[in-house]
Design a protein around this motif. Structure first.
Motif, mmCIF file in Angstrom:
data_model
loop_
_atom_site.group_PDB
_atom_site.id
_atom_site.type_symbol
_atom_site.label_atom_id
_atom_site.label_comp_id
_atom_site.label_asym_id
_atom_site.label_seq_id
_atom_site.Cartn_x
_atom_site.Cartn_y
_atom_site.Cartn_z
ATOM 1 N N LEU A 123 72.202 149.514 42.147
ATOM 2 C CA LEU A 123 72.560 150.240 43.207
ATOM 3 C C LEU A 123 71.816 150.187 44.579
ATOM 4 C CD1 LEU A 123 73.520 153.631 41.560
ATOM 5 C CD2 LEU A 123 75.188 151.866 42.200
ATOM 6 N N CYS A 124 70.439 149.858 44.226
ATOM 7 C CA CYS A 124 69.533 150.025 45.412
ATOM 8 C C CYS A 124 69.172 148.737 46.308
ATOM 9 C CB CYS A 124 68.227 150.660 45.045
ATOM 10 S SG CYS A 124 67.044 150.666 46.179
ATOM 11 N N ALA A 125 69.496 148.772 47.412
ATOM 12 C CA ALA A 125 69.083 147.372 48.174
ATOM 13 C C ALA A 125 67.558 146.958 48.527
ATOM 14 C CB ALA A 125 69.809 147.302 49.690
ATOM 15 N N ALA A 174 61.696 150.062 45.798
ATOM 16 C CA ALA A 174 62.047 151.149 45.390
ATOM 17 C C ALA A 174 62.480 151.586 43.957
ATOM 18 C CB ALA A 174 63.234 151.757 46.530
ATOM 19 N N VAL A 175 63.078 150.256 43.294
ATOM 20 C CA VAL A 175 63.547 150.605 41.977
ATOM 21 C C VAL A 175 62.360 151.421 41.089
ATOM 22 C CG1 VAL A 175 64.170 149.204 39.985
ATOM 23 C CG2 VAL A 175 64.703 148.324 42.257
ATOM 24 N N ASP A 176 61.253 150.990 41.094
ATOM 25 C CA ASP A 176 60.414 151.768 40.024
ATOM 26 C C ASP A 176 60.377 153.266 40.539
ATOM 27 O OD1 ASP A 176 59.953 149.782 38.352
ATOM 28 O OD2 ASP A 176 58.283 149.021 39.367
ATOM 29 N N ASP A 177 60.222 153.579 41.888
ATOM 30 C CA ASP A 177 59.982 154.931 42.178
ATOM 31 C C ASP A 177 61.444 155.614 42.153
ATOM 32 O OD1 ASP A 177 57.573 154.435 43.288
ATOM 33 O OD2 ASP A 177 58.211 154.088 45.268
ATOM 34 N N LEU A 178 62.675 155.013 42.200
ATOM 35 C CA LEU A 178 63.852 155.676 41.874
ATOM 36 C C LEU A 178 64.033 156.030 40.322
ATOM 37 C CD1 LEU A 178 66.243 153.784 44.550
ATOM 38 C CD2 LEU A 178 65.444 156.293 44.580
ATOM 39 N N ALA A 179 63.585 155.094 39.612
ATOM 40 C CA ALA A 179 63.573 155.287 38.135
ATOM 41 C C ALA A 179 62.943 156.599 37.754
ATOM 42 C CB ALA A 179 63.328 154.037 37.213
ATOM 43 N N GLN A 180 61.429 156.462 38.199
ATOM 44 C CA GLN A 180 60.722 157.520 37.949
ATOM 45 C C GLN A 180 61.210 159.009 38.603
ATOM 46 O OE1 GLN A 180 56.733 157.496 39.741
ATOM 47 N NE2 GLN A 180 55.901 158.878 38.318
ATOM 48 N N SER A 200 68.002 158.774 48.478
ATOM 49 C CA SER A 200 67.283 157.890 48.946
ATOM 50 C C SER A 200 67.769 157.177 50.086
ATOM 51 C CB SER A 200 66.688 156.821 47.740
ATOM 52 O OG SER A 200 65.816 156.055 48.344
ATOM 53 N N ILE A 201 68.823 156.870 49.948
ATOM 54 C CA ILE A 201 69.789 156.025 50.934
ATOM 55 C C ILE A 201 69.710 156.818 52.212
ATOM 56 C CG2 ILE A 201 71.832 154.908 51.862
ATOM 57 C CD1 ILE A 201 72.232 153.981 48.687
#
Length: 203
Positions: A53-55, A59-65, A99-100
């Motif tokens: 979903l994220c470009a 940011a992937v790890d932060d968004l998962a957290q 986030s977006i």
């Protein structure tokens, strides 16, 4: 060698989802072991979903957290009416959307260091016929957002079409159509990748 076969969905039995939901309900009651089981069981799914979903690979790890922090803070409201996995992925979707929106207001610098390790951590693992899923990630990136999300939810995360439809806020038939179109596009791209380069063939 890339073969024109798409990976099958990950095995997700009803009993596995029931166990995860039971852990979420136990975690709501303060069971720390259940919290650990719940997070471990769904961490991979959240990473995969957020990554598609994220470009921004960084940011992937932060968004998962962020997803798990939101979920653990909201467990007191979880009543088990849907599976805990569907509930958590809905939270992940909102975390990415937030986030977006935040990034649109305050863009992040594009030259942050160490983006490659973050991107590597976001790659799917264990997909048959692909080198650590890198080829599939590249092909998926070219799909329209709605088709990519439908494909990831149903074919990679193994969500039932009805749950994917509820998560995406659209009819089941729309999800089926998006998945069918995504598969057709991916198969065409894979077949094209298998065709020999005419320049090399003539050499």
């Amino acid at each position: 060698m890339i073969t024109p076969d798409l990976p099958l969905p990950y095995e997700r039995s009803a009993s596995a989802d029931a166990s995860i939901t039971a852990w979420a309900l136990a975690a709501r009651g303060g069971d720390s072991a259940a919290v650990d089981h719940f997070v471990r069981a769904l961490h991979r799914d959240v990473i995969r979903y957020v990554a598609h979903l994220c470009a921004d690979p960084q940011a992937v790890d932060d968004l998962a957290q962020d997803t798990f922090l939101r979920a653990l803070g909201s467990l007191h409201r979880f009543e088990g009416r849907s599976s805990a996995r569907t509930w958590l992925l809905a939270i992940a979707r909102r975390a990415v959307a937030d986030s977006i929106r935040c990034t649109a207001v305050r863009p992040r610098p594009a030259d942050l260091p160490d983006w490659e390790p973050a991107a590597e951590r976001a790659q799917p693992r264990g997909l048959p016929g692909f080198d650590d899923g890198v080829a599939l990630l590249e092909l998926l990136a070219g799909l329209p957002d709605e088709r990519r999300e439908a494909f990831v939810l149903t074919q990679l995360l193994g969500l039932p079409y009805a749950e994917a439809a509820a998560l995406s806020n659209c009819p089941v038939g729309t999800v089926r159509s998006r998945v069918a179109r995504a598969r057709a596009t991916l198969l065409a791209l894979l077949a094209a990748a298998e065709e020999p380069d005419p320049v090399l063939a003539a050499a």
